[in-house]
Motif scaffolding. Structure first.
Motif: not given
Length: 185
Positions: A55-70
């Motif tokens: 979640p972020s402070q604003h709908p269009t804001a920058n975001r932290f994320l977690l990625t699982a990838k193959v």
């Protein structure tokens, strides 16, 4: 006169503070499929990911994320889908778990009027770093994944990326150039 100017300035500041976008408390998820080019072996392959955008402070804001990838690079001989086969073919399969941050560029909504909701049509830069496992050499290493892309209407996105997996000295690292698309929900 001075009092009225101060009151007008305070009213203007109050209006600016309350004009901010509402917060977006929702978790967002994204899935994606990319085609990639393995720079050392000059072969093509596929990569897929699942991203959890916090979640972020604003709908269009920058975001932290977690990625699982193959990622899977096809063997020079044998079936394309032979993966984690204990060295039977010379395919290269890898799995990653990375933390990252997405930075949106420009006006994130490009709205015609202030009353329209933001569409999140924006170019973005994303940087991910974490751990990876190279199934070809059976080694763990550091995964690095910078991405540049463009998101459409909060759902679809197109991107270009570099995926690196750096294992200990004496083993070749993975260097993939990727192009693909994603879907956010």
């Amino acid at each position: 006169m001075k009092t009225s100017i101060v009151i007008i300035a305070l009213c203007f500041a109050h209006a600016l503070v309350l004009a901010q976008d509402k917060s977006d408390p929702h978790h967002r998820f994204a899935v994606g499929l990319w085609g990639h080019y393995h720079t050392e072996n000059h072969r093509l392959g596929l990569s897929g990911h699942l991203k959890w955008m916090l979640p972020s402070q604003h709908p269009t804001a920058n975001r932290f994320l977690l990625t699982a990838k193959v990622s899977h690079t096809a063997p020079s001989s044998g079936s394309f889908f032979a993966a984690f086969d204990n060295g039977k073919y010379d395919n290269i399969s890898a799995a990653y778990l990375m933390l990252g941050h997405r930075i949106n560029w420009f006006d994130k909504g490009w709205r015609k009027a202030a009353i329209e909701p933001p569409g999140n049509n924006a170019a973005y830069l994303e940087f991910n770093v974490g751990a990876g496992y190279n199934g070809h050499v059976h080694q763990y290493g550091i995964g690095l994944n910078p991405i540049i892309g463009y998101s459409f209407n909060q759902r679809f996105e197109l991107s270009m990326a570099y995926q690196g997996l750096f294992v200990k000295k004496g083993y070749s690292s993975l260097n993939l150039l990727e192009v693909g698309m994603g879907y956010r929900f």
